[in-house]
Design a protein around this motif. Sequence first.
Motif, mmCIF file in Angstrom:
data_model
loop_
_atom_site.group_PDB
_atom_site.id
_atom_site.type_symbol
_atom_site.label_atom_id
_atom_site.label_comp_id
_atom_site.label_asym_id
_atom_site.label_seq_id
_atom_site.Cartn_x
_atom_site.Cartn_y
_atom_site.Cartn_z
ATOM 1 N N MET A 23 44.537 35.367 43.625
ATOM 2 C CA MET A 23 45.950 35.725 43.777
ATOM 3 C C MET A 23 46.161 37.174 43.366
ATOM 4 S SD MET A 23 47.805 32.374 42.107
ATOM 5 C CE MET A 23 46.504 32.202 40.874
ATOM 6 N N HIS B 183 49.527 39.249 42.012
ATOM 7 C CA HIS B 183 50.961 39.263 41.698
ATOM 8 C C HIS B 183 51.403 40.723 41.662
ATOM 9 C CE1 HIS B 183 50.452 35.110 40.672
ATOM 10 N NE2 HIS B 183 49.851 35.319 39.521
ATOM 11 N N VAL C 67 54.619 43.719 41.727
ATOM 12 C CA VAL C 67 56.020 44.046 41.473
ATOM 13 C C VAL C 67 56.249 45.468 41.971
ATOM 14 C CG1 VAL C 67 57.635 44.646 39.634
ATOM 15 C CG2 VAL C 67 56.372 42.500 39.520
ATOM 16 N N PHE D 108 61.390 38.277 47.681
ATOM 17 C CA PHE D 108 60.109 37.837 47.144
ATOM 18 C C PHE D 108 59.231 37.500 48.338
ATOM 19 C CE2 PHE D 108 57.300 34.847 44.772
ATOM 20 C CZ PHE D 108 56.976 35.681 43.704
ATOM 21 N N LEU E 285 55.640 36.661 50.285
ATOM 22 C CA LEU E 285 54.371 35.961 50.084
ATOM 23 C C LEU E 285 53.448 36.217 51.262
ATOM 24 C CD1 LEU E 285 56.128 32.688 49.020
ATOM 25 C CD2 LEU E 285 54.490 33.903 47.563
ATOM 26 N N LEU F 194 46.292 34.445 47.918
ATOM 27 C CA LEU F 194 47.748 34.482 48.012
ATOM 28 C C LEU F 194 48.224 35.763 47.350
ATOM 29 C CD1 LEU F 194 50.130 32.585 48.888
ATOM 30 C CD2 LEU F 194 50.205 31.830 46.503
ATOM 31 N N ASP G 3 51.737 37.684 46.166
ATOM 32 C CA ASP G 3 53.192 37.642 46.059
ATOM 33 C C ASP G 3 53.702 38.987 45.586
ATOM 34 O OD1 ASP G 3 53.733 37.260 42.891
ATOM 35 O OD2 ASP G 3 52.021 36.028 43.482
ATOM 36 N N GLU H 52 57.284 40.899 44.337
ATOM 37 C CA GLU H 52 58.716 41.076 44.059
ATOM 38 C C GLU H 52 59.071 42.483 44.465
ATOM 39 O OE1 GLU H 52 60.143 41.038 39.869
ATOM 40 O OE2 GLU H 52 61.435 42.654 40.615
ATOM 41 N N GLU I 28 48.667 42.497 39.356
ATOM 42 C CA GLU I 28 47.684 41.706 38.609
ATOM 43 C C GLU I 28 46.833 40.937 39.597
ATOM 44 O OE1 GLU I 28 49.141 38.601 35.995
ATOM 45 O OE2 GLU I 28 47.178 38.421 35.049
#
Lengths: 343, 343, 343, 343
Positions: free
Chosen positions: B153, B155, B157, B215, B217, B225, B227, B229, B243
């Motif tokens: 994954m 993550h 931002v 948001f 994806l 995956l 994601d 923001e 991350e």
Amino acid sequence: MHVGELLGVAVLGAGHMGADHIRRLDRVVSGARVAAVADPDPARAKEAAAGIDGVAVHAEAEAALDAPGVDAVLIASPGPAHEEALLAAFARGLPVLCEKPMVPESAGALRVVEAEARLGRRLAQVGFMRRYDAEYRQLKSVLDSGRLGRPLMLHCVHRNVSSPPGFTSAMLVNSSVSHEIDAARWLLGQELTAVTVLRPRSSGNAPEGLLDPQFVLFETAGGALVDVEVFVNCGFGYQVRCEAVCEAGSARIGEGHTMVVTSDGGAREEVPQDYLVRFADAYDREVQAWVDATRQGRVTGPSAWDGYAASAVAEAGVRALVSGGRVTVELAARPELYADDGV
Amino acid sequence: MHVGELLGVAVLGAGHMGADHIRRLDRVVSGARVAAVADPDPARAKEAAAGIDGVAVHAEAEAALDAPGVDAVLIASPGPAHEEALLAAFARGLPVLCEKPMVPESAGALRVVEAEARLGRRLAQVGFMRRYDAEYRQLKSVLDSGRLGRPLMLHCVHRNVSSPPGFTSAMLVNSSVSHEIDAARWLLGQELTAVTVLRPRSSGNAPEGLLDPQFVLFETAGGALVDVEVFVNCGFGYQVRCEAVCEAGSARIGEGHTMVVTSDGGAREEVPQDYLVRFADAYDREVQAWVDATRQGRVTGPSAWDGYAASAVAEAGVRALVSGGRVTVELAARPELYADDGV
Amino acid sequence: MHVGELLGVAVLGAGHMGADHIRRLDRVVSGARVAAVADPDPARAKEAAAGIDGVAVHAEAEAALDAPGVDAVLIASPGPAHEEALLAAFARGLPVLCEKPMVPESAGALRVVEAEARLGRRLAQVGFMRRYDAEYRQLKSVLDSGRLGRPLMLHCVHRNVSSPPGFTSAMLVNSSVSHEIDAARWLLGQELTAVTVLRPRSSGNAPEGLLDPQFVLFETAGGALVDVEVFVNCGFGYQVRCEAVCEAGSARIGEGHTMVVTSDGGAREEVPQDYLVRFADAYDREVQAWVDATRQGRVTGPSAWDGYAASAVAEAGVRALVSGGRVTVELAARPELYADDGV
Amino acid sequence: MHVGELLGVAVLGAGHMGADHIRRLDRVVSGARVAAVADPDPARAKEAAAGIDGVAVHAEAEAALDAPGVDAVLIASPGPAHEEALLAAFARGLPVLCEKPMVPESAGALRVVEAEARLGRRLAQVGFMRRYDAEYRQLKSVLDSGRLGRPLMLHCVHRNVSSPPGFTSAMLVNSSVSHEIDAARWLLGQELTAVTVLRPRSSGNAPEGLLDPQFVLFETAGGALVDVEVFVNCGFGYQVRCEAVCEAGSARIGEGHTMVVTSDGGAREEVPQDYLVRFADAYDREVQAWVDATRQGRVTGPSAWDGYAASAVAEAGVRALVSGGRVTVELAARPELYADDGV
């Protein structure tokens, strides 16, 4: 030189630091070219100059200064050769960036100051590159803003993984700590007036006979206190930290991080192993700023006076290390030429 | 061009970004000079070129490409002008650094890919500057080392203080998130295959009608995956975090800090307010790397294919935003010319 | 009970969690004593009760409830036994602290809610201990203060070193994520209305067939979005993080640290390996708060309704995991008895 | 006392600290009850004892020691009353937890040591609560593990927001720094042998005439160096930091954080304003550990010798502050009773 022309630089010294500056002038910095290289070892000079168009290679420093297209000088030879090189540059009216220490003995440093004062104009800049480091500049900017009140103490840490062969106990003070000496003078805008060197028990990882770590205390003209842990065989990384404790707050640098890797039960940030990694940007900015100013006929950055003051404080520090007591720093009168500097 | 000669660059577009690149080529980057500037607004072009020796100023892009001493092109004009400029550069065999988006519509981006593929050699690099940011490179290096296992994954931002006038809900995806699209492809070495856009309630600080935050994806060809923001009116700073969560650990960037100031009951780290502050070094390194490679006759960095893929994914993202559902990404067949790229 | 008397607690279940609570009531918490212990395995019950003065040990839960000196009940038996135990405590008018899940099936949880509603007074508290964690309370306090504006998103991470034998893909949602379900409801003061579960590729370190990690998305009644990475075989530590992104700022917990050890080229913070380490204080505070309130005849803390809502959301989550799509959460009507709760 | 009975504690002193300990024994700590309270001000004693079952309230310390049900004593009266109270407890064979300073004058502290040595068994524990703080224990544990090699230096910082009325320059050393004196002895397992106090210029925010901050240097029997910045009017928070620099690494505490709030252009961590906040857990653990050990007839924790040594070092520190020079610490011979302690 004409607007738009590249600044032709003679680099004196093609060792570790000189070769790095040659690469920087050739490939990183805008607006400059390496016009000449001098080193007593001609093979080393040739290797450092390889692939650079139109560069003159000499064994003698003065020959390099006189090479065609030389507009300025970068001195990266060993410290004992600096005084003569500086005076030779002054004689030719060439702007100089001189690696630190400007001159190892304060008596020689003072002769350089007096020579430049007699010239009546500034030509020399000393390579205290921390003044060009982004973190130090942030710290300086906060202190100068006055929003934390007057600074009362600086806590400094200067750690190296290991010391090179031949490193002596005195060199912890006059080589390693010389960076903190200049940084403290610059950050606080005050001369250092006295020094004491404490000797905790030495690390088992330091070479036999080397007093390492040491804890150095400076007093300033304005009553602030500067303490420096210097530990050149700490084993775990190259760390340079500084906390300024002021009347209304503290500001710290040197503990920042970028990437955090979490694995094996811990979150880990890498610590640089070498000053060339930690201060790579500072060296680039220093030389770029020097090239930019020189092309405009200006001299900025740390002056010959700063180089002299650092040598004088370091000498007092070495006396303090030997005596175990507190040693006051005696500076010569400051020539008018340096009256407007920050410190 | 001859060894040792400066790379003569024509800069197309003299707006905010173009003017910044002109300054960079003139004063920061080593080995290049600004040979020509083009902008439909001649006053703006002249102002950006002021003080630069021997620069040609034109209203027409093609005239700038044909100016004497032009060896390469930097495209910083508005996105809709890119396709024509790229094709003009290809026609002249000039290496190009093109600001992102390479071409806003994926159909046009594909025409550029096909044109370069027909040429049979690479000329274009796209300005995804995050690939030159020190933190992103650290992250890439950890992922490539394999010591954290396979990535599962990301993550991400992406926050801006506030959006410029006229910023639309679609632009959160195809302008802001386009950086994460390229970064994810590059970090993971995988194409993005599907996208879904979720819409939390909008901030009261966002302009009326703007869906902000969103948001987003992404799914990848290898099952990871991603994601993101994206929040362009967050009010408190410019933040870019990432991350990578892997089988044996995680690595995070974008939460680092430098100076810590303690005062008034709290310890505070500054957050940059602007991407030109956060990524200033990345822009410098990007252009320096492009100049260095171009002088050696090589093309490195993100390719026209990367520009096309980013456009295609962003288009799917905008469809997903409108539909509220999951949209798959359909890419054209990849020409042989780009077979050896990372993704 | 008289003022000054210790609260006599019957503990149901003497497994890992039950034994820990027995130790806590006996040696950590002020104002309580263990009056009875029940476990189907009498040896286990005896071992957990060893050295405690005047404790009754039983195989049957109801016998323990009826033991002399029992003023209250702590349920730490396996989930399927909870409903019967709760109803038995209600029948005797005994206050209860029930470990989570209150009742695994939402139908049974609803029966407990209805039974308590029929009683017309509150007796049950559910063991969502994160509400007693210092960091979560800080976060709740910042959100409730309103100084960051309305919350728009929660980004959550829940990682375990490894999953116990028999852990299923559904348990990532209805066991691990149940903590985030309650925390999100409590922090935001909103019910969760829909859930989607995404499945990135599974880690090679997860047992064959276990979908791990998962990425769970919740929508709330107020339009906020909650995302949860749950990864129960992450290998590197027990990590629980939460970032609340609001209109005027963000607040993050779970990335704090205490000691930093610098050695071997890195600065390292330890990551706890186990939830009993990370949340040790929260368990202590939870039970102390329950004892204090119970001695004063009050019931505070998460209610049976909170237990029911968590079960209902978790059930929807498991359906979403199986279906791959978005599943809405249908809650029963909320009895008047729970009208004044935060959510 | 019988197994299972609560430890009856007489608390001497019902001021700020005494009242806090009464609350702690009554409501936080397991296994104890407040059996008696003594304070020269009867109203204050009554207020602190309000609502506690079966507590005796007296004006005289000895009457409280003789009250029914008293098994142990907690001394929280002003320092000058400690010696008499300790000797009275010794006369009755009662275990004691005595707040620091054990006895302000080292001569009196030595009399307490000698009295306990004559008894031939340990009854006293001194309230150096940092030994019970989770961070200090982590640090101690790392140092004791030996994995960082031998400790060479401790860098300590001790800052208060502001000093109470009547705080003198000597109190920075013998009250504030007394915590670092004990912590250094405990962490390093070495006596402190000499002390020097440096006086940077005082903050404009310190009361007229108060030397604040001060910089205190201790030498240890094993050759380590301990430096302490003490700054009791720093204005910005209560900060206690400690870095142990060892041969193979460093370990730091006191710079940890929990929640990070990002807003208004910065990321901010709160700094506690008060030691009762920072060390709340340490006080709870200290008293719990004392109650637990006392109920088992054991004495653990810092001893009367530790209390004496801290007083003797603090006295030398005050002499060093006055003289401006280095003052050696002269300790009495250590009685056999304390031979097995860590230091």
